[in-house]
Write a protein that holds these residues in place. Structure first.
Motif, PDB file in Angstrom:
ATOM      1  N   GLY A   1      -4.832  36.204 -64.004  1.00 57.37           N
ATOM      2  CA  GLY A   1      -5.260  37.352 -63.220  1.00 57.37           C
ATOM      3  C   GLY A   1      -5.789  38.427 -64.142  1.00 57.37           C
ATOM      4  N   ILE A   2      -6.892  39.041 -63.764  1.00 55.10           N
ATOM      5  CA  ILE A   2      -7.564  40.037 -64.596  1.00 55.10           C
ATOM      6  C   ILE A   2      -7.281  41.433 -64.058  1.00 55.10           C
ATOM      7  N   THR A   3      -6.669  42.269 -64.895  1.00 60.47           N
ATOM      8  CA  THR A   3      -6.436  43.677 -64.553  1.00 60.47           C
ATOM      9  C   THR A   3      -6.090  44.444 -65.818  1.00 60.47           C
ATOM     10  N   LYS A   4      -6.457  45.699 -65.866  1.00 63.74           N
ATOM     11  CA  LYS A   4      -6.073  46.552 -66.989  1.00 63.74           C
ATOM     12  C   LYS A   4      -4.859  47.401 -66.636  1.00 63.74           C
ATOM     13  N   ASP A   5      -4.357  47.277 -65.406  1.00 59.05           N
ATOM     14  CA  ASP A   5      -3.301  48.168 -64.926  1.00 59.05           C
ATOM     15  C   ASP A   5      -1.908  47.554 -64.889  1.00 59.05           C
ATOM     16  N   SER A   6      -1.741  46.318 -65.322  1.00 55.21           N
ATOM     17  CA  SER A   6      -0.391  45.742 -65.325  1.00 55.21           C
ATOM     18  C   SER A   6       0.343  46.182 -66.592  1.00 55.21           C
ATOM     19  N   PHE A   7       1.667  46.104 -66.528  1.00 56.17           N
ATOM     20  CA  PHE A   7       2.482  46.421 -67.697  1.00 56.17           C
ATOM     21  C   PHE A   7       3.837  45.746 -67.565  1.00 56.17           C
ATOM     22  N   ILE A   8       4.532  45.657 -68.700  1.00 59.98           N
ATOM     23  CA  ILE A   8       5.900  45.152 -68.735  1.00 59.98           C
ATOM     24  C   ILE A   8       6.773  46.227 -69.356  1.00 59.98           C
ATOM     25  N   PHE A   9       8.099  46.078 -69.184  1.00 56.94           N
ATOM     26  CA  PHE A   9       9.000  47.107 -69.700  1.00 56.94           C
ATOM     27  C   PHE A   9      10.394  46.545 -69.895  1.00 56.94           C
ATOM     28  N   SER A  10      11.196  47.303 -70.628  1.00 58.90           N
ATOM     29  CA  SER A  10      12.621  47.003 -70.747  1.00 58.90           C
ATOM     30  C   SER A  10      13.387  48.312 -70.775  1.00 58.90           C
ATOM     31  N   PHE A  11      14.591  48.285 -70.203  1.00 60.00           N
ATOM     32  CA  PHE A  11      15.533  49.397 -70.226  1.00 60.00           C
ATOM     33  C   PHE A  11      16.825  48.887 -70.839  1.00 60.00           C
ATOM     34  N   LYS A  12      17.335  49.623 -71.831  1.00 60.15           N
ATOM     35  CA  LYS A  12      18.608  49.253 -72.442  1.00 60.15           C
ATOM     36  C   LYS A  12      19.243  50.506 -73.039  1.00 60.15           C
TER      37      LYS A  12
ATOM     38  N   THR B   1       3.101  44.521 -56.924  1.00 60.50           N
ATOM     39  CA  THR B   1       4.511  44.139 -57.002  1.00 60.50           C
ATOM     40  C   THR B   1       5.135  44.635 -58.295  1.00 60.50           C
ATOM     41  N   ILE B   2       6.395  44.943 -58.210  1.00 59.27           N
ATOM     42  CA  ILE B   2       7.194  45.317 -59.372  1.00 59.27           C
ATOM     43  C   ILE B   2       8.405  44.400 -59.403  1.00 59.27           C
ATOM     44  N   THR B   3       8.677  43.846 -60.565  1.00 63.76           N
ATOM     45  CA  THR B   3       9.774  42.909 -60.745  1.00 63.76           C
ATOM     46  C   THR B   3      10.830  43.534 -61.645  1.00 63.76           C
ATOM     47  N   PHE B   4      12.096  43.411 -61.247  1.00 64.10           N
ATOM     48  CA  PHE B   4      13.224  43.871 -62.058  1.00 64.10           C
ATOM     49  C   PHE B   4      14.116  42.671 -62.330  1.00 64.10           C
ATOM     50  N   ILE B   5      14.469  42.464 -63.597  1.00 65.51           N
ATOM     51  CA  ILE B   5      15.252  41.307 -64.013  1.00 65.51           C
ATOM     52  C   ILE B   5      16.468  41.780 -64.792  1.00 65.51           C
ATOM     53  N   LYS B   6      17.644  41.446 -64.303  1.00 67.09           N
ATOM     54  CA  LYS B   6      18.910  41.775 -64.973  1.00 67.09           C
ATOM     55  C   LYS B   6      19.350  40.561 -65.774  1.00 67.09           C
ATOM     56  N   ILE B   7      19.682  40.799 -67.047  1.00 66.37           N
ATOM     57  CA  ILE B   7      20.086  39.724 -67.947  1.00 66.37           C
ATOM     58  C   ILE B   7      21.592  39.504 -67.839  1.00 66.37           C
ATOM     59  N   LYS B   8      22.015  38.248 -67.897  1.00 64.87           N
ATOM     60  CA  LYS B   8      23.425  37.891 -67.824  1.00 64.87           C
ATOM     61  C   LYS B   8      24.167  38.420 -69.059  1.00 64.87           C
ATOM     62  N   ASP B   9      25.376  38.962 -68.822  1.00 65.74           N
ATOM     63  CA  ASP B   9      26.250  39.481 -69.882  1.00 65.74           C
ATOM     64  C   ASP B   9      25.587  40.577 -70.710  1.00 65.74           C
ATOM     65  N   SER B  10      24.794  41.422 -70.056  1.00 70.48           N
ATOM     66  CA  SER B  10      24.087  42.497 -70.741  1.00 70.48           C
ATOM     67  C   SER B  10      23.806  43.613 -69.751  1.00 70.48           C
ATOM     68  N   ASP B  11      23.546  44.812 -70.268  1.00 70.39           N
ATOM     69  CA  ASP B  11      23.120  45.907 -69.393  1.00 70.39           C
ATOM     70  C   ASP B  11      21.598  46.063 -69.444  1.00 70.39           C
ATOM     71  N   GLU B  12      20.936  45.098 -70.027  1.00 70.82           N
ATOM     72  CA  GLU B  12      19.495  45.165 -70.203  1.00 70.82           C
ATOM     73  C   GLU B  12      18.750  44.752 -68.933  1.00 70.82           C
ATOM     74  N   ILE B  13      17.666  45.480 -68.661  1.00 69.72           N
ATOM     75  CA  ILE B  13      16.800  45.202 -67.519  1.00 69.72           C
ATOM     76  C   ILE B  13      15.378  45.048 -68.036  1.00 69.72           C
ATOM     77  N   PHE B  14      14.725  43.970 -67.627  1.00 74.33           N
ATOM     78  CA  PHE B  14      13.323  43.737 -67.937  1.00 74.33           C
ATOM     79  C   PHE B  14      12.523  43.835 -66.647  1.00 74.33           C
ATOM     80  N   GLY B  15      11.229  43.996 -66.785  1.00 72.13           N
ATOM     81  CA  GLY B  15      10.410  43.993 -65.588  1.00 72.13           C
ATOM     82  C   GLY B  15       8.939  44.060 -65.887  1.00 72.13           C
ATOM     83  N   GLY B  16       8.161  43.996 -64.814  1.00 71.14           N
ATOM     84  CA  GLY B  16       6.719  44.072 -64.936  1.00 71.14           C
ATOM     85  C   GLY B  16       6.083  44.522 -63.632  1.00 71.14           C
TER      86      GLY B  16
END
Length: 174
Positions: free
Chosen positions: A90-101, A62-77
């Motif tokens: 949960g155990i994995t070496k392949d997960s990651f998080i990110f932000s776009f701004k 799964t990939i999650t995208f989160i839009k922040i209120k009153d911002s153009d910033e996007i977070f996800g994982g």
């Protein structure tokens, strides 16, 4: 790639897809993926964590995208393993998080694979041990970002942010 997202545009999807494949931004994509929307929530709908858990429980890749209120910033994982919501990690070496701004991005891969995904029944979706955590208050959905188990801090500070909308997609090879 085909994605029906209200939050993120195709150029950013291409970047995230490269990260899933552990490619550099300048590398060419060789795999094709389908993005199936599992869950969408907005500040207008009200957020119900239990509904998110019901839909995402036992779902992997799964990939999650989160839009922040009153911002153009996007977070996800990205989570390649199954969500459990059973108060385990949960155990994995392949997960990651990110932000776009502002056309900039931060990618932060998990460092401690034993604590890659927090399957807390009290949070929405939680990556690391608070590195990116989606949670519900009485009035709104919020996230907080704190560097604990991932390589980099994806936000300048540890403040809590109000979520405008978020999406959870399941990624499948085409």
């Amino acid at each position: 790639m085909n994605i029906n997202s209200k939050i993120i545009s195709l150029p950013y999807i291409e970047i995230v897809t490269k990260w899933i494949n552990r490619l550099k931004i300048t590398d060419r994509l060789t795999n094709s993926y389908k993005y199936k929307l599992l869950f969408y929530g907005s500040c207008n709908d009200g957020f119900i964590i239990n509904k998110l858990h019901d839909i995402c429980n036992n779902q992997s890749h799964t990939i999650t995208f989160i839009k922040i209120k009153d911002s153009d910033e996007i977070f996800g994982g990205y989570n390649p393993i199954k969500w459990k919501f059973d108060n385990s990690f949960g155990i994995t070496k392949d997960s990651f998080i990110f932000s776009f701004k502002n056309n900039n991005f931060i990618l932060s891969r998990v460092m401690d694979e034993r604590c890659a995904i927090n399957n807390s029944p009290y949070y929405g979706l939680s990556f690391g041990n608070g590195d990116l955590c989606l949670y519900q208050t009485l009035r709104e959905l919020r996230i907080h970002c704190k560097k604990t188990n991932c390589e980099k801090q994806i936000r300048e500070n540890n403040s809590k942010y109000i979520v405008k909308e978020f999406e959870v997609f399941q990624i499948m090879q085409d």
